[in-house]
Design an enzyme around this catalytic site. Sequence first.
Site, short mmCIF file in Angstrom:
data_model
loop_
_atom_site.label_atom_id
_atom_site.label_comp_id
_atom_site.label_asym_id
_atom_site.label_seq_id
_atom_site.Cartn_x
_atom_site.Cartn_y
_atom_site.Cartn_z
N SER A 271 -66.84 -7.32 8.87
CA SER A 271 -68.09 -8.82 9.24
C SER A 271 -67.06 -9.98 8.28
O SER A 271 -66.10 -9.92 7.89
CB SER A 271 -68.96 -8.41 8.49
OG SER A 271 -68.56 -9.09 6.59
N ASP A 272 -67.70 -10.66 9.37
CA ASP A 272 -66.72 -12.41 8.64
C ASP A 272 -67.31 -13.02 7.28
O ASP A 272 -68.02 -11.88 6.91
CB ASP A 272 -66.74 -13.38 9.20
CG ASP A 272 -66.29 -14.44 8.81
OD1 ASP A 272 -65.14 -14.81 8.04
OD2 ASP A 272 -66.17 -15.68 9.84
N TRP A 273 -66.24 -13.59 6.36
CA TRP A 273 -66.29 -13.34 5.15
C TRP A 273 -67.76 -13.74 4.72
O TRP A 273 -68.46 -14.69 4.50
CB TRP A 273 -65.22 -13.99 4.79
CG TRP A 273 -64.31 -13.50 4.53
CD1 TRP A 273 -62.97 -13.69 3.37
CD2 TRP A 273 -63.51 -12.11 4.83
NE1 TRP A 273 -61.86 -12.52 2.60
CE2 TRP A 273 -62.38 -11.92 3.96
CE3 TRP A 273 -64.07 -12.30 6.30
CZ2 TRP A 273 -60.93 -10.60 4.44
CZ3 TRP A 273 -63.36 -11.00 7.07
CH2 TRP A 273 -61.60 -10.32 5.90
N GLY A 274 -68.77 -12.49 4.16
CA GLY A 274 -69.73 -13.61 3.71
C GLY A 274 -70.80 -13.59 4.69
O GLY A 274 -72.00 -13.85 4.41
N GLY A 275 -70.36 -12.65 5.87
CA GLY A 275 -71.17 -12.53 7.09
C GLY A 275 -72.37 -11.81 7.08
O GLY A 275 -72.87 -11.66 8.48
#
Length: 708
Positions: A271-275
């Site tokens: 995932s993207d950071w915090g996604g």
Amino acid sequence: MKPGTCRTLSIASAVLALAATFLPAALARAQTSHHLPWTNKSLSAERRTDLLLRAMTLEEKVAIVHGVDRKTHPFKGYVGYVPANPRLHIPALKLADGRAGVGNGATGVTLLPAPITAASSWDPSVLNAFGRVLGEEQWGKGTNVELGPTIDVVRVPEWGRTFETYGEDPYLNGQMAAAEIEGIQSQGPIANANMYLTMNQETDRFHIDSVVDERTLQEIYLPPFRAAVSGGVGSVMCAYIKTNGVYSCENPHVLNDLLKTQLAFPGWVMSDWGGTHSTAASVRAGLDQEMPGDRYYGQALETAVTNGQVSMATLDEHVRRILVTMFRHGLFDKEQPGNWDASVRTPEHAAFSGRVAEQGTVLLKNEGNILPLYGVSSIAIIGADGGTKPQVEGGGSSHVVAPYVISPLEGIRKRADAGIQVSYLDGSNVAGAASVARAAQVAIVFVSTSEGEGHDRPNLELPGNQDQLVSAVAAANPKTIVVLNTGGPVLMPWVDSVRGVIEAWYPGQEDGNAIAAILFGDVNPAGRLPLTFPRKADEIPTSTPQQWPGVNGTSTYSEKLNVGYRWYDATGHTPLFPFGFGLSYTTFRLSHLVITPTRLGKSPGLIHGTVDVTNTGHRAGAEVIEAYISQPSSNGEPPRQLCAFAKVFLKPGETRQVRLTITRRALSHYDTTAHRWTTAAGEYRILVGTSSRNVPLQSVVSVTDRAN
Ligand code: BGC
């Protein structure tokens, strides 16, 4: 209890206690490769993964599908980290940003030009070398997963991350992505294609919903990822935004159907950071790894497996994808001596950074051959971008700590002969700048935009007083040249009043040396635009608020297939500078287009083309030959679409035959009834030239039968 049982039990427990004392040590001694059979290099990556998976506990499996916190697991530098498992000899995953050099505050690294600069070379070999330099520096820093390249198609010209990309065409992006990925991975790190999918704006980026039809998704936004997968990319980053109502990182259509099934991607999705937004839903949708922490894929996932909400087989599938990629890329077998404190920059990398800046610089206007500068005795350099504040890179996770930056003023002063007087003013005082410009033979105004992750540009205008500055300087000096350091297109209300315009993008640490080489003609510019420069703000493809930045959390892709130049061609708007355009200090002639299709019946094969290119001027230089396909109108495709290109370097007077290869995909469209790509019968025109608006050579290919 029978007499004696008690004694028997106590002997048994003594034996057990002894075993408990000595067994771990014995086990540790026994941990040779035949007890860790997955360390056997002669087995296939798949077999090694199977063997390792069998030895893993639930906790160990869960530990590999998420990153860890710096507070609980102190690690240096990297923006993402998965600790090693010493028991099973699984190496740590060390992830670092890197679109134009190693990011995350690393020092001792090279600041390369922005990827949009490299893409403007229209030369995959430049992107391949770009990837090699990036991969080598990352590896030297101990990184084994390089977060890049960013391969999304630019839909919105104001997008704050345009500079990180290769531009607005799916085919060009795909070619560049595959070349850069190969380069990165050849040096050790696993590349990471991001941001998947429909990540086309920064405004409201954590929640915006991209509403896009199936055909557009297939034909515009998916192809660069298809090329990345074919090019062997090891990992993909799912994006923050939603696609058709569902967050990318928990979207089963986007992850399982499109990426893993249709494109047959064998690697892993992080995932993207915090996604990440859920546990079970994300696991089932196809998200393999949460980054950077363990909010959904830590204890919550372990519990979900224990209580049967997520099956062990499903978890195994995610772990398998990570491990098999690590095996394939040799992470279990290669020594990695690199570390975050190492200095990895070299004189060769610095020189390469400069070469990319030169090759990606696009000459847009050169009235009366004002350039290159010959016989000039005085030059006024105007603008903060030219001296006090050169804009050499984009911001956000792409930011690189440059070891030095050569400003245009320094570069020009160094290059100018002793006899040339160079004056400078930062342009904050427009009247003052105009009078300095008036006193010089030639005035060069440097203008820029500051772009970066987290925000889009409010519009396509140059910020601050820069338009006013250019107009005032141009009014004061008829020999005015403008150099743009922008990450994407800008409007140029003053374009008719200046003699020269150069788009130098974000050129990296060698900025001043590269622009001096272009201005003085040591290098003949050969860059071409990878995106359209519009004449007016309301003529862009996404000019309504429903399209961008969106209304009520929804961005509507109503322009459908007409992204970038496709829109200008479909609507008849004339761009200021079209896609694929760029001038040279020499001139070229194209002739003798020959198109040889192979088997264009039921199953169309490759189409081979040749065209003769002659350098008709007096300087050595390079031309980019661009081929566009124009499908039968009944197919409902945009008027023309890039399907092949080739760059050729020629000495004055030299002619060379350039080869173009067009694949069957270029003759296809996505059939939304059958849900697959298809080639319809009809006449397909192949247009060959030097920009999307200059295609003097044409040929027709007939497809006689529909072919699926
Ligand atoms: C960006 C990613 C980046 C990550 C880690 C995110 O905000 O969107 O591109 O890789 O941060 O820095």
